[in-house]
Design an enzyme around this catalytic site. Structure first.
Site, PDB file in Angstrom:
ATOM      1  N   HIS A 118       0.963  -1.173  -0.141  1.00 38.64           N
ATOM      2  CA  HIS A 118      -0.085  -0.071  -0.067  1.00 38.64           C
ATOM      3  C   HIS A 118       0.865   1.391  -0.145  1.00 38.64           C
ATOM      4  O   HIS A 118       0.749   2.279  -0.879  1.00 38.64           O
ATOM      5  CB  HIS A 118      -0.925  -0.098   1.288  1.00 38.64           C
ATOM      6  CG  HIS A 118      -1.909   1.101   1.479  1.00 38.64           C
ATOM      7  ND1 HIS A 118      -3.044   1.378   0.391  1.00 38.64           N
ATOM      8  CD2 HIS A 118      -1.838   2.130   2.088  1.00 38.64           C
ATOM      9  CE1 HIS A 118      -3.451   2.654   0.963  1.00 38.64           C
ATOM     10  NE2 HIS A 118      -2.972   3.054   1.925  1.00 38.64           N
ATOM     11  N   ASN A 126      25.642 -24.599  -2.856  1.00 35.52           N
ATOM     12  CA  ASN A 126      26.533 -25.822  -2.401  1.00 35.52           C
ATOM     13  C   ASN A 126      25.638 -26.724  -1.348  1.00 35.52           C
ATOM     14  O   ASN A 126      25.346 -28.034  -1.548  1.00 35.52           O
ATOM     15  CB  ASN A 126      27.758 -25.625  -2.363  1.00 35.52           C
ATOM     16  CG  ASN A 126      28.394 -26.884  -1.963  1.00 35.52           C
ATOM     17  OD1 ASN A 126      28.944 -27.602  -2.904  1.00 35.52           O
ATOM     18  ND2 ASN A 126      28.814 -27.418  -0.698  1.00 35.52           N
ATOM     19  N   GLU A 165      -1.238  -5.187  -3.674  1.00 31.26           N
ATOM     20  CA  GLU A 165      -2.067  -4.929  -2.636  1.00 31.26           C
ATOM     21  C   GLU A 165      -3.620  -5.473  -2.722  1.00 31.26           C
ATOM     22  O   GLU A 165      -4.097  -6.133  -1.484  1.00 31.26           O
ATOM     23  CB  GLU A 165      -2.403  -3.544  -2.625  1.00 31.26           C
ATOM     24  CG  GLU A 165      -2.961  -2.955  -1.353  1.00 31.26           C
ATOM     25  CD  GLU A 165      -3.446  -1.413  -1.562  1.00 31.26           C
ATOM     26  OE1 GLU A 165      -3.866  -0.641  -0.537  1.00 31.26           O
ATOM     27  OE2 GLU A 165      -3.751  -0.991  -2.896  1.00 31.26           O
TER      28      GLU A 165
END
Length: 650
Positions: free
Chosen positions: A47, A381, A69
């Site tokens: 918002h 990894n 929103e």
């Protein structure tokens, strides 16, 4: 240049903060969908982002944030469950929003948000009841808001809002206040008009007349929630309200002055180039200080000596403050990784819980900028090689979800950054077999290597145990990059692992690369610098118990540990490396990562503060040196690299 263009940098910085908050909230929501607090954080972030973008005139950014929103509003009201059908498109929208904001700010039209807007609308249009997904959602609300918020029926209120004196984007803050109040009722009028507010034709005070069933306390709380709002006054609206007047009540004025001072004392955005210039200038000041100290010691001038001491004090304080401005919390780098780990785990169909610790530990900005890529390699990894599939983990008696922890900890003049997983671990025998196959070691030398040494072989260039390359790993690029980058920064990498229990990568990094305390040592008639952070102890040669093992000198420490003795003159000038220390010489005990070293030198010159200068390309590959410095008399002195003398490296 228009007036709004002047606020572009501020908008870009604030929008980046909001996008990071939204990302953190979405990841938190995924980890615990039943904790709905992040929903409100995400909703408020989107918002606020919408209001700021609209105030800047970035219509496409405002439209995309409006769609975001809208989707979160359905979750907020309990109409949708916060599942992957919500969080995945929201995270994708965050990625696109970053590009779209840059595109809007640059005034170009290279980014197309049409498809993403449609995806968000489709996600928001779903009719799946939250209960069907196993969630029980209750409607969240603005702070202290009553259940009737949003209903236009009720009382009519006059809300007087005063912004902080230091507020830069007045129009944006005014817009955010009006929009927040509009969620609680119907805005009837603003004073001055919305057009004047957009044009910033007002001081720091505005008034909003609107009707709502919310209480005065709830209204005040909602308006006060907006950043840079100094005060909010809510009172019943009368037919002919008095014009907007900024009160001069002593208590209010005093409070506003206090708020302004607090705001001014927070942070100021400074261009990185200015900080680099400051550090360079302080470095020159340190060199000048050394020259003045030398001149003062040569002259019997009491007044000069006193002034030099005062100059030392002031320059030391200035140096400390300048170096502090370069110190940045590791959280600034760490916060980019939860999203990466989440996406990678989903791609590999794994369950991973990612934890972070020590986010407030600070590192020099230069060091922090350089460790991003090594951490990416390590975390990828861990997810790919370390964490097993859910089926493998259950079969091994583990929980379905693996855990990866990224933490930082301060150690003297170093910071340790540790990446840990509770996965399958690394089998030293498998690494050894692959190293023999690659020709890195000879099979008959197995007894010369312990498990720690074998694990370090994984950092050899191009080393990999994966037979088939994927888009994640298997191309032999990874740990060698990590080791190379960390050592370039003057740090060390250590690997610990237990088969079936997990793996730990420990990176020790210097706090700063610019100015360091050094121990000056002498060898062959020349003086060299050793970083003091690597020095554990200095011992006279005659006080040590020196012996030989296989013809090589070793030092027996008090705790019974045996450490190989290295001669600095042998390393530098080719002296006999097996010659025992002569009386009245010294041995420096060094700590280089997990390895210790005993370095024999001809003498100790003293302790000195040095400005680290990079070596010329000609000498950059010369083993044993990490940089150079300039002494007070103008001479250049080389800085030794403690790792070159460690038991593990030498």
């Amino acid at each position: 240049m228009s007036e709004m263009d002047a606020y572009r940098d501020v908008f870009l910085a604030e929008s980046a903060d909001f996008l990071q908050q939204i990302t953190d909230g979405l990841l938190s929501l995924e980890s615990d969908p039943h904790d709905l607090e992040p929903v409100e954080v995400i909703f408020r972030g989107t918002h606020s982002l919408k209001g700021m973008a609209a105030a800047m005139g970035y219509e496409r950014s405002a439209d995309l944030s409006h769609k975001m929103e809208g989707l979160m509003d359905r979750v907020r009201k309990g109409s949708l469950a916060p599942d992957l059908e919500v969080t995945s498109p929201m995270l994708a929208a965050v990625d696109l929003m970053r590009d779209l904001i840059d595109d809007d700010a640059a005034g170009t039209r290279t980014v197309d948000a049409t498809e993403m807007n449609a995806a968000l609308e489709a996600a928001a249009a779903r009719t799946v009841a939250p209960e069907a997904a196993g969630y029980s959602l209750g409607k969240t609300a603005e702070p202290d808001a009553s259940p009737g918020q949003g209903d236009s029926a009720g009382s009519t209120w006059l809300v007087t809002v005063t912004l902080e004196d230091t507020c830069v984007l007045k129009a944006v803050r005014a817009y955010m206040v009006i929009k927040r109040l509009s969620h609680m009722g119907t805005v009837v009028e603003t004073r001055p008009s919305e057009r004047d507010l957009e044009d910033e034709k007002f001081d720091m005070t505005l008034q909003v007349v609107f009707t709502s069933r919310a209480s005065a306390t709830a209204i005040e709380g909602a308006a006060s929630f907006v950043t840079e709002v100094a005060s909010v006054n809510v009172e019943p609206f009368v037919a002919e309200p008095s014009p907007v007047i900024v009160t001069t009540d002593d208590a209010v004025v005093s409070r506003r002055k206090q708020i302004s001072r607090i705001s001014e004392a927070q942070t100021v955005r400074v261009a990185i180039g200015h900080l680099d210039s400051l550090v360079d200038l302080v470095g020159e000041l340190v060199i000048l200080k050394s020259r003045l100290e030398r001149i003062s010691s040569e002259r019997a001038d009491l007044e000069l000596t006193d002034e030099v001491h005062e100059f030392q004090r002031i320059s030391a304080e200035l140096q400390y403050e300048v170096m502090q401005t370069r110190m940045v919390p590791v959280g600034n780098i760490f916060n980019r990784f939860p999203r990466m780990v989440r996406d990678l785990a989903i791609d590999l169909d794994k369950r991973v819980e990612f934890r972070m610790d020590g986010l407030d530990i600070e590192l020099d900005r230069t060091v922090l900028d350089e460790i991003g890529d090594p951490l990416v390699h390590l975390l990828r990894n861990n997810v790919d090689h370390g964490i097993e599939s859910p089926q493998e983990r259950i079969a091994a008696g583990k929980t379905e979800s693996g855990t990866i922890t990224l933490s930082a900890e301060r150690e003297r003049e170093h910071v340790s950054i540790v990446v840990t997983d509770d996965g399958r671990g690394i089998d030293p025998e498998r690494i050894w077999a692959k190293a023999v196959e690659r020709g890195l070691v000879e099979a008959h030398t197995r007894d010369d290597f312990n498990d720690v040494d074998i694990l370090q072989l994984t950092c050899a260039p191009g080393f990999t145990t994966v037979t088939t390359a994927t888009r994640v790993s298997g191309r032999g690029v990874g740990l060698d990059v990590v080791k190379g980058k960390i050592e370039y920064l003057g740090g060390t990498v250590q690997i610990k692992s237990r088969v079936g229990h997990g793996t730990q990568f420990i990176m020790r990094l210097p706090l700063t690369l610019a100015i360091v305390q050094a121990l000056l040592v002498e060898a062959g008639g020349q003086v060299f610098a050793l970083p003091l952070s690597a020095v554990n102890e200095v011992i006279r040669a005659e006080d040590l118990h020196v012996d030989t093992v296989d013809g090589s000198p070793v030092v027996l420490l008090r705790d019974g540990e045996v450490v190989a003795l290295r001669r600095l003159d042998a390393f530098l000038f080719g002296a006999d490396p097996e010659a025992l220390p002569a009386p009245r010489t010294s041995v420096v005990l060094l700590q280089a990562g997990a390895a210790q070293a005993a370095l024999h030198v001809d003498g100790i010159v003293g302790r000195h503060e040095v400005v680290v200068k990079p070596l010329s390309r000609i000498f950059r590959d010369q083993k044993g040196f990490s940089g150079a410095t300039i002494l007070g008399d103008g001479r250049v002195m080389l800085i030794l690299d403690p790792r070159a003398f460690s038991t593990a490296e030498a």
